[in-house]
Scaffold this motif. Structure first.
Motif, PDB file in Angstrom:
ATOM      1  N   UNK A  74     -26.428 -12.227 -20.021  1.00  0.00           N
ATOM      2  CA  UNK A  74     -27.018 -13.136 -20.996  1.00  0.00           C
ATOM      3  C   UNK A  74     -28.437 -12.682 -21.205  1.00  0.00           C
ATOM      4  N   UNK A  75     -28.924 -12.945 -22.377  1.00  0.00           N
ATOM      5  CA  UNK A  75     -30.259 -12.494 -22.700  1.00  0.00           C
ATOM      6  C   UNK A  75     -31.020 -13.704 -23.189  1.00  0.00           C
ATOM      7  N   UNK A  76     -32.000 -14.110 -22.420  1.00  0.00           N
ATOM      8  CA  UNK A  76     -32.816 -15.241 -22.848  1.00  0.00           C
ATOM      9  C   UNK A  76     -34.019 -14.689 -23.590  1.00  0.00           C
ATOM     10  N   UNK A  77     -34.156 -15.060 -24.847  1.00  0.00           N
ATOM     11  CA  UNK A  77     -35.347 -14.652 -25.579  1.00  0.00           C
ATOM     12  C   UNK A  77     -36.288 -15.843 -25.639  1.00  0.00           C
ATOM     13  N   UNK A  78     -37.467 -15.664 -25.080  1.00  0.00           N
ATOM     14  CA  UNK A  78     -38.430 -16.754 -25.040  1.00  0.00           C
ATOM     15  C   UNK A  78     -38.718 -17.229 -26.460  1.00  0.00           C
ATOM     16  N   UNK A  79     -38.723 -18.554 -26.664  1.00  0.00           N
ATOM     17  CA  UNK A  79     -38.947 -19.065 -28.032  1.00  0.00           C
ATOM     18  C   UNK A  79     -40.290 -18.652 -28.610  1.00  0.00           C
TER      19      UNK A  79
END
Lengths: 238, 272
Positions: A74-79
């Motif tokens: 999973x790739x969390x892209x910081x808002x």
């Protein structure tokens, strides 16, 4: 000649043995799936292969020119980080807009280039990740539970896509998955992992082995469902 | 000559610092390193004390101590304490030890306030050379490593798979941070350096579609704040460093309100 060979690879962290005695080789044009319960070291094995983690023992050998396309779990892209799909595709190297369009089409993500990554649905996001991994025309494509956030149907579609991509590029594919039924049908070889390799081979052989059943707790009902699916018409894969 | 005017020197100094701090600040925001920036900046006061004791240049002392602080925090992270606890301890410890250490330096008249909130109007020609040298070095480092920095900021494993070492990129950011602190101490002081990093980046976020545009917009906003703050401080006779931060904050309020209105007036696009 194999694309990549692991010989006697072991990983120990804080005194705990996470992986030991892993001998595994990956061939060109082969789709290999790693299955195993939670905590069996699947992600650790992938991290060793992409070079994010140095093995405590044994060695990973491959051609210096081997290019790896990696699709993370999973790739969390910081808002706070604005990122269009097109810009994401150009990381770390820029590619011609033609190449980007082709990769997006290959991954069935055409038309998303101008969207913000944060605004994509789970399935769209996953296809963009796949498209980015395809951009460099990798020799080896590695996917870590790339079906997370997809429903059953979405997963099946995603795997058909993978099989098609593999045929087009002729690359090796290594993936980790939980979706046993779908995986079994799409794979050339299945590897059962639980700290060590319990068994591996063609899907049918592995599914029938007792090691596989013990490891994943597949009971009779699941097995029946699995065999029934297996006799379904072949067009699902083409 | 033009540089003889202290206001011109102040404007050039503020512009130099803002140009380097704002793009670096974007990474500080994206990687959630705000407290890390604070800790590095607060350690600078210890560097001031050391350079007074050893009678070395202020710039060298601050750079060395800030760098050590940043490296120490990087090494200690993930070993027992949560990052925010660790940074909470080190940031304030560095400030406290620095203030105590400065009090030991006798015989030298020290303008402590000058180091805490900056004294941009006292920027000399030599300071200007240091500020612009440091700022250009930071901008050079950032643009050289930009794709690798961005990839490791997104996801360390993604970076590894592309042959990038995220630890090395972290080091590049750490070094840049220490450099920015060392050149900014004269302009805004140790208490407000983090503001110059974070506020322009946060101000640029609502109207940026790509990381590059956000960095450039942040730089522009930083320069605008520095010069606007200088003019306002001159006109209203207020302390310059804090005035610069106040102007930046006003700009932040404007863009975040505008951003919120835009989101409300335009319903989110459907998924497919």
């Amino acid at each position: 000649m194999p694309l990549l060979t692991l010989s006697d690879v072991g990983v120990t962290r804080r005194g705990n043995i996470i992986l030991e005695g892993i001998d595994l080789s990956l061939e060109q044009n082969e789709l290999v799936t790693i299955v195993g319960p939670n905590g069996s070291g699947k992600t650790t094995l992938l991290r060793v292969i992409i070079g994010a983690l140095a093995p405590s023992q044994g060695r990973v050998s491959h051609d210096a020119s081997l290019s790896i396309g990696y699709v993370p779990q999973r790739l969390h892209i910081d808002p706070t980080l604005p990122m269009t799909v097109a810009r994401f595709m150009a990381l770390p190297q820029r590619h011609s807009s033609d190449a980007v369009r082709r990769a997006l089409e290959q991954a069935d993500a055409a038309g998303l280039a101008d969207r913000q990554m944060a605004g994509l649905s789970g399935g769209q996001f996953q296809r963009v990740l796949l498209a980015r991994a395809l951009l460099t025309s990798p020799d080896l494509l590695i996917l870590d539970e790339a079906n997370q956030g997809l429903d059953h149907r979405g997963t099946a579609e995603f795997y058909r896509q993978l099989a098609r991509v593999k045929r087009e590029l002729g690359c090796g594919v290594l993936m980790v998955s939980h979706e046993l039924h779908v995986v079994m049908r799409a794979s050339d070889r299945v590897v059962c992992l639980n700290g060590r390799i319990c068994c591996q081979g063609p899907p049918d052989t592995v599914a029938g082995s007792s090691a596989y059943r013990d490891l994943l707790g597949v009971d009779e009902r699941d097995a029946v469902a699995f065999y029934r699916h297996d006799h379904a018409p072949e067009e699902a894969l083409s | 000559m033009m540089l003889d005017d202290f206001l011109v020197r102040a404007a050039l100094g503020g512009t130099g610092v803002a140009l380097a701090a704002a793009p670096l600040g974007c990474f500080v925001v994206w990687r959630r390193m705000a407290y890390f920036g604070d800790a590095t900046a607060h350690a600078a006061i210890l560097g001031v004390a050391l350079s007074l004791v050893l009678s070395t240049s202020l710039f060298a002392g601050v750079l060395a101590v800030s760098l050590l602080m940043a490296l120490a925090v990087s090494l200690l992270s993930g070993r027992g304490y949560a990052m925010d606890t660790l940074l909470g301890v080190t940031a304030h410890a560095a400030l406290a030890f620095g203030l105590v250490a400065v009090s030991f330096v006798s015989g030298v008249r020290i303008d402590l306030m000058g180091y805490l909130v900056g004294d941009i109007l006292a920027v000399s020609r030599q300071d200007l050379a240091i500020i612009w040298g440091g700022a250009l070095m930071v901008l050079g480092l950032l643009s050289w490593r930009w794709p690798a920095l961005l990839t490791s900021t997104l996801n360390p494993d993604l970076a590894h798979a592309a042959g990038i070492n995220p630890k090395r990129e972290q080091l590049v950011l750490t070094l840049s941070l220490a450099l920015v602190v060392a050149v900014a101490i004269k302009v805004v002081g140790v208490l407000l350096i983090a503001a110059l990093l974070i506020i322009p980046a946060a101000t640029a976020r609502p109207f940026s579609r790509t990381p590059e545009r956000m960095a450039m917009a942040a730089a522009a906003i930083g320069v605008l704040s520095a010069n606007g703050g200088l003019v306002a401080a001159y006109r209203f006779d207020t302390p310059t460093g804090p005035t610069i931060v106040c102007i930046a904050t006003l700009l932040f309020l404007c863009t975040s309100l505008a951003g919120a209105c835009r989101v409300r007036s335009r319903p989110a696009r459907s998924e497919r």
